[in-house]
Design a protein around this motif. Structure first.
Motif, PDB file in Angstrom:
ATOM      1  N   GLN A  39       0.852  -1.190   0.000  1.00  0.00           N
ATOM      2  CA  GLN A  39       0.000   0.000   0.000  1.00  0.00           C
ATOM      3  C   GLN A  39       0.879   1.228   0.000  1.00  0.00           C
ATOM      4  O   GLN A  39       1.631   1.476   0.959  1.00  0.00           O
ATOM      5  N   ALA A  40       0.802   1.974  -1.097  1.00  0.00           N
ATOM      6  CA  ALA A  40       1.538   3.227  -1.223  1.00  0.00           C
ATOM      7  C   ALA A  40       0.696   4.350  -0.645  1.00  0.00           C
ATOM      8  O   ALA A  40      -0.529   4.238  -0.557  1.00  0.00           O
ATOM      9  N   PRO A  41       1.326   5.462  -0.249  1.00  0.00           N
ATOM     10  CA  PRO A  41       0.575   6.589   0.325  1.00  0.00           C
ATOM     11  C   PRO A  41      -0.527   7.048  -0.614  1.00  0.00           C
ATOM     12  O   PRO A  41      -0.288   7.284  -1.806  1.00  0.00           O
ATOM     13  N   GLY A  42      -1.730   7.164  -0.086  1.00  0.00           N
ATOM     14  CA  GLY A  42      -2.848   7.654  -0.868  1.00  0.00           C
ATOM     15  C   GLY A  42      -3.441   6.657  -1.846  1.00  0.00           C
ATOM     16  O   GLY A  42      -4.322   7.012  -2.634  1.00  0.00           O
ATOM     17  N   VAL A  48       0.672  -7.946  -4.717  1.00  0.00           N
ATOM     18  CA  VAL A  48       1.945  -7.931  -5.434  1.00  0.00           C
ATOM     19  C   VAL A  48       2.217  -9.314  -6.016  1.00  0.00           C
ATOM     20  O   VAL A  48       2.536  -9.468  -7.194  1.00  0.00           O
ATOM     21  N   ALA A  49       2.121 -10.334  -5.164  1.00  0.00           N
ATOM     22  CA  ALA A  49       2.376 -11.708  -5.604  1.00  0.00           C
ATOM     23  C   ALA A  49       1.783 -12.664  -4.586  1.00  0.00           C
ATOM     24  O   ALA A  49       1.671 -12.317  -3.402  1.00  0.00           O
ATOM     25  N   ALA A  91       6.361   1.584  -0.731  1.00  0.00           N
ATOM     26  CA  ALA A  91       5.080   1.257  -0.105  1.00  0.00           C
ATOM     27  C   ALA A  91       5.336   0.510   1.199  1.00  0.00           C
ATOM     28  O   ALA A  91       6.467   0.092   1.476  1.00  0.00           O
ATOM     29  N   VAL A  92       4.275   0.342   1.960  1.00  0.00           N
ATOM     30  CA  VAL A  92       4.304  -0.602   3.070  1.00  0.00           C
ATOM     31  C   VAL A  92       3.886  -1.958   2.516  1.00  0.00           C
ATOM     32  O   VAL A  92       2.839  -2.064   1.869  1.00  0.00           O
ATOM     33  N   TYR A  93       4.710  -2.945   2.745  1.00  0.00           N
ATOM     34  CA  TYR A  93       4.454  -4.289   2.237  1.00  0.00           C
ATOM     35  C   TYR A  93       3.907  -5.166   3.368  1.00  0.00           C
ATOM     36  O   TYR A  93       4.467  -5.196   4.476  1.00  0.00           O
ATOM     37  N   TYR A  94       2.822  -5.865   3.051  1.00  0.00           N
ATOM     38  CA  TYR A  94       2.139  -6.703   4.040  1.00  0.00           C
ATOM     39  C   TYR A  94       2.155  -8.157   3.591  1.00  0.00           C
ATOM     40  O   TYR A  94       1.864  -8.466   2.428  1.00  0.00           O
ATOM     41  N   TRP A 113      -2.910 -11.101   8.566  1.00  0.00           N
ATOM     42  CA  TRP A 113      -2.038 -10.048   8.036  1.00  0.00           C
ATOM     43  C   TRP A 113      -0.881  -9.818   8.999  1.00  0.00           C
ATOM     44  O   TRP A 113      -1.042  -9.861  10.220  1.00  0.00           O
ATOM     45  N   GLY A 114       0.258  -9.512   8.425  1.00  0.00           N
ATOM     46  CA  GLY A 114       1.372  -9.065   9.230  1.00  0.00           C
ATOM     47  C   GLY A 114       1.233  -7.584   9.533  1.00  0.00           C
ATOM     48  O   GLY A 114       0.293  -6.923   9.085  1.00  0.00           O
ATOM     49  N   GLN A 115       2.190  -7.061  10.272  1.00  0.00           N
ATOM     50  CA  GLN A 115       2.111  -5.662  10.702  1.00  0.00           C
ATOM     51  C   GLN A 115       2.578  -4.698   9.623  1.00  0.00           C
ATOM     52  O   GLN A 115       2.333  -3.495   9.716  1.00  0.00           O
ATOM     53  N   GLY A 116       3.214  -5.218   8.597  1.00  0.00           N
ATOM     54  CA  GLY A 116       3.699  -4.365   7.506  1.00  0.00           C
ATOM     55  C   GLY A 116       5.150  -3.968   7.700  1.00  0.00           C
ATOM     56  O   GLY A 116       5.615  -3.791   8.826  1.00  0.00           O
ATOM     57  N   THR A 117       5.845  -3.846   6.593  1.00  0.00           N
ATOM     58  CA  THR A 117       7.235  -3.382   6.622  1.00  0.00           C
ATOM     59  C   THR A 117       7.418  -2.368   5.496  1.00  0.00           C
ATOM     60  O   THR A 117       6.959  -2.574   4.373  1.00  0.00           O
TER      61      THR A 117
END
Length: 123
Positions: A39-42, A48-49, A91-94, A113-117
């Motif tokens: 998820q990119a800003p906005g 993704v895969a 982006a934040v990758y989950y 879901w993970g917390q995101g990186t």
């Protein structure tokens, strides 16, 4: 339930590489499919895969040929190797896991879901 913990994000220059990891725990035997979203800003979160238990991988067109998704069953870990990174990959990758919950005859597919990186690609 399934718990996911991501790692491996960071800052990289355009053209560089990063590898994301996602460690799964809990009811891992119930996982059907795992994947990476971002998820990119906005913007909305996008796939993704993803990869099936049988190892069949699918990619969004924008990362084909640059990203590789893989699983290590022995370590219960999902990876995303990202090469030739572009600023638009920022982006934040989950990490995501789809898993089955059975209650008597009722079968439900749930998402973990993970917390995101955060991945930041500089130009």
């Amino acid at each position: 339930q399934v718990q996911l913990v991501e790692s491996g994000g960071g800052l990289v220059q355009a053209g560089g590489s990063l590898r994301l990891s996602c460690a799964a725990s809990g009811s891992i035997f119930s996982i059907n499919r795992m994947g990476w979203y971002r998820q990119a800003p906005g913007k909305q979160r996008e796939l993704v895969a993803n990869i099936t238990l049988g190892g069949i991988a699918n990619y969004v067109d924008s990362v084909k040929g640059r990203f590789t998704i893989s699983r290590d069953g022995a370590k219960n870990t999902l990876y995303l190797q990202m090469n030739s990174l572009k600023p638009e990959d920022t982006a934040v990758y989950y990490c995501n896991a789809k898993y089955t919950v059975r209650v008597f005859t009722d079968i439900t597919i749930l998402d973990a879901w993970g917390q995101g990186t955060l991945v930041t690609v500089s130009s």
